[in-house]
Design an enzyme around this catalytic site. Structure first.
Site, PDB file in Angstrom:
ATOM      1  N   GLU A  97      85.850   5.054 -10.326  1.00  0.00           N
ATOM      2  CA  GLU A  97      85.459   3.709 -10.729  1.00  0.00           C
ATOM      3  C   GLU A  97      86.373   2.757  -9.984  1.00  0.00           C
ATOM      4  O   GLU A  97      87.469   3.127  -9.601  1.00  0.00           O
ATOM      5  CB  GLU A  97      85.621   3.527 -12.244  1.00  0.00           C
ATOM      6  N   SER A 126     102.128  -4.778  -5.435  1.00  0.00           N
ATOM      7  CA  SER A 126     101.243  -3.609  -5.508  1.00  0.00           C
ATOM      8  C   SER A 126     100.202  -3.540  -4.399  1.00  0.00           C
ATOM      9  O   SER A 126      99.707  -2.472  -4.083  1.00  0.00           O
ATOM     10  CB  SER A 126     100.549  -3.579  -6.866  1.00  0.00           C
ATOM     11  N   LYS A 138      97.406   2.190  -4.938  1.00  0.00           N
ATOM     12  CA  LYS A 138      96.382   3.101  -5.466  1.00  0.00           C
ATOM     13  C   LYS A 138      96.358   4.446  -4.737  1.00  0.00           C
ATOM     14  O   LYS A 138      96.046   5.477  -5.322  1.00  0.00           O
ATOM     15  CB  LYS A 138      95.002   2.443  -5.371  1.00  0.00           C
TER      16      LYS A 138
END
Ligand SMILES: Cc1ncc(COP(=O)(O)O)c(C=O)c1O
Lengths: 271, 406
Positions: free
Chosen positions: B121, B388, B99
């Protein structure tokens, strides 16, 4: 001429401001919404915006969100809202009905099926808050063929170039959003609204109505003075919140809900 | 610089209005249109500015710790019994997931645009943490919207965000998960549009977000490509990534789209099993519709209401998916498959015990599918899993599922 244009033209001729209440269809249940619609007309509404409940109302504030959640809990969906309009038309063939909502339910029903059914039941206008003109041509054309108006919003953030694009695509009336934010917020800046409306007037002959943040007779009067009319939503839905589902509301309870429309009507008529 | 492969025919996109074939676009309320148009303008300028990309690369190297390794997981390979399995170690990034590649880039955009306030969010909390991190670093105010249910299941990340100085706003509407957090962030943005930059955490939202987030995540695929050529002497045979909104997957896949020898698998959350209806797999079991600013595959009922999703992993618990994935599905360039909660849990333990790497539950879905896939392939072939994120944030969830409290 569409029913919306007829009603607006007549109002203009009489020097009457348009008063357009917004309610969520199916809040607290569909039979109550039907009764409220007739009562709103009796208390001075010129047209009605009927909210089509959608699970993710990202342009709405908490009051309308809760109304939408109540309607969805009762099983209301786009097909049932269209049925509701058909039922309303059994007793009223003159008050324009505008469906206001989000695009997904229409996408899932299919544009053609939606436009045809909307036309059959007597819908006069469609306002899809998350469908800007650049994405609207498919649906707009189908509605236009059936003489249904597509209404668009203009916001305080809308640039002049965009305003031109919007008025070119909009019919019925132009909905000016009075503030930066979601429905139900309450920070009206009269002077900036006045300037924006003045600018829009030079671009279009469409009636301009103001919505978002109009909650009582005083704000209706202030905004009505600047435009062809006002939309009252959250203030109504807030009162509807006190009704119980199951078609149990008394005439007196319904009168309490629509009182805000009655007093707004008086305020607008005194302009 | 963003991936130049977008210029070649076939997988070009989006067009100037943000369309990937019939998907994508700009479906937001009028108040936000000016803001997304401004962002498009700025991004268009910036994406041609080598100085911007130099700053981005610098931050990724010295702050995030890139490049992340491409690691041959020998014991996992042996357990699967087929193709060699490599892990692209996004779990080793600062803040623990892919991210941050995106938040670093968008924070630079926010700075260029003179915004003083960041909103985001978050589902699993990884994007919230990554946003709070860049906001702390730039001294910007930060508000993170998070579903009340996710606040419960990702408590460690909530506290991390608070430590970083962010305000975590609990969202109690709708299903109280990621989609509702996104609605609330959009409402905040419409209200505070002048001062606020909205960092969307995945390749969803209105144009230009799916493009921007993809471009910032493509660093994953570009590195993987180079590392494969250096370490394997060739491109991998298959790429596997989990798909929530789809940002880690598109970042891995996009630089390989024109390499027809490379097969790609996007793994959605199968929840209790796609056939039960309790899942979060719109590409496997959804239909096209419009949500959160774009047209894409969605989990929606026959009346057009968005359905509640279910996944053991908060970061995959989303009823939509980035529009470019919708397009790649229709083009049949990427295979979209799924792994159930229990398959993901099993893979979570396997990777932990076999390799000493605790994966995020999101990433565990990719591990589960990749092991299945590798078993059908020859030993001289290779599969790269985009790992990830790391699983520190999930240990409470896992413990609870196993009847323990920490
Ligand atoms: C570790 C990790 N992987 C994957 C995802 C899913 O997002 P995306 O599909 O955008 O990569 C998340 C989202 O929170 C995450 O935290």
């Amino acid at each position: 001429m569409s029913r919306i244009s007829e009603v607006s033209a007549e109002a203009a001729q009489q020097g009457r401001k348009l008063l357009i209440p917004y309610v969520v269809a199916g809040d607290p249940d569909l039979p109550t919404t039907l009764k409220l619609m007739h009562k709103l007309v009796a208390d001075g509404a010129d047209m009605i915006e009927l909210g089509v409940p959608f699970s993710d109302p990202s342009s709405d504030g908490p009051v309308i969100q809760r109304g939408v959640e109540r309607a969805i809990a009762g099983g209301t969906n786009l097909a049932k809202v269209l049925d509701l309009v058909a039922e309303f038309r059994l007793q009223n063939s003159s008050t324009p009905i505008v469906l206001m909502g989000y695009l997904n339910p229409v996408e899932i029903m299919g544009y053609e099926a939606f436009a045809t059914r909307a036309s059959d039941v007597g819908v006069d206008g469609v306002l899809i808050v998350d469908m800007p003109p650049s994405e609207a041509s498919g649906l707009c054309d189908l509605l236009k063929e059936r003489r249904i108006d597509t209404i668009f919003l203009v916001a305080p953030t809308t640039t002049d170039t965009r305003c031109a694009q919007i008025v070119a695509n909009c019919s019925g009336y132009l909905y000016y959003v009075s503030l930066k934010g979601v429905t139900g917020a309450a920070l009206l800046d009269t002077e900036s609204v006045r300037l924006s409306i003045e600018k829009l007037r030079k671009m279009t002959d469409l009636p301009i109505v103001i919505g978002f943040g109009i909650k009582d007779a005083a704000s209706a009067r202030t905004m009505g003075a600047l435009s062809e009319g006002v939309i009252i939503g959250s203030a109504l839905v807030e009162r509807i919140e006190k009704l119980s589902p199951g078609d149990t509301s008394s005439a007196q309870q319904l009168a309490h809900v629509t009182e805000v429309i009655k007093t707004a009507r008086e305020a607008l008529d005194s302009l | 610089m963003p991936d130049m492969q977008q210029d070649s025919i076939g997988f070009a996109g989006p067009d100037s209005l943000g369309h990937f074939g019939p998907y994508g676009g700009t479906f937001v309320g009028e108040t936000l249109i000016a803001a997304v148009e401004e962002l498009s303008r700025v991004y268009e300028e910036v994406s041609k500015d080598p100085e911007f990309w130099a700053e981005y690369d610098h931050d990724l190297k010295y702050y995030v710790g890139r490049p992340s390794p491409l690691y041959l997981a020998e014991r996992l390979t042996a357990a699967a019994g087929g193709a060699k399995i490599y892990l692209k170690r996004e779990d080793l990034n600062h803040t623990g997931a892919h991210k941050v590649n995106n938040t670093i880039g968008q924070a630079l955009l926010a700075k260029r645009m003179g915004k003083t306030r960041i909103i985001a969010e978050t589902g699993a909390g990884q994007h919230g943490v990554a946003s709070a991190t860049v906001a702390a670093r730039l001294g910007l105010e930060c508000f993170v919207y998070m579903g009340a249910e996710d606040i419960q299941r990702q408590a460690p990340n909530v506290y991390r965000m608070k430590l970083l100085g962010a305000t975590v706003v609990s969202v109690d509407s709708g299903s109280r998960t990621l989609k509702d957090a996104m609605n609330e962030a959009l409402r905040d943005w419409a209200t505070n549009v002048d001062s606020t930059y909205y960092i969307i955490g995945t390749v969803a939202g209105p144009h230009p977000y799916p493009q921007i987030v993809r471009d910032f995540q493509c660093i994953i695929g570009r590195e993987t490509r180079e590392q494969s050529l250096a370490q394997l002497g060739q491109l991998p045979d298959a790429l596997v990534a989990c798909v929530g909104g789809g940002s880690n997957a598109i970042g891995m896949f996009h630089p390989f789209l024109n390499d027809s020898s490379v097969a790609m698998y996007g793994v959605e959350a199968g929840g209790d099993g796609v056939e039960t209806g309790r899942h979060a797999a719109p590409l496997s079991a959804g239909v096209p519709g419009v949500l959160h600013g774009n047209r894409t595959y969605l989990m929606t009922d026959s009346g057009g209401q968005i359905m509640e999703t279910h996944s053991v992993s908060a970061g995959l618990d989303y009823p939509g998916v980035g529009p470019e994935h919708a397009w790649l599905k229709d083009l049949k360039r990427v295979n979209y498959v799924n792994a159930t909660d229990s398959e993901a849990m099993k893979a979570f333990h396997q990777l932990t015990r076999l390799e000493g790497i605790i994966p995020a539950l999101e990433s565990a879905h990719a591990v589960a599918y990749a092991m299945r896939l590798a078993a059908t392939m020859a030993p001289e072939q290779s599969v790269v899993i985009n790992l990830s994120g790391r699983g520190d944030k999930d240990i409470q969830t896992v413990a609870k599922l196993e009847g323990l409290t920490l």
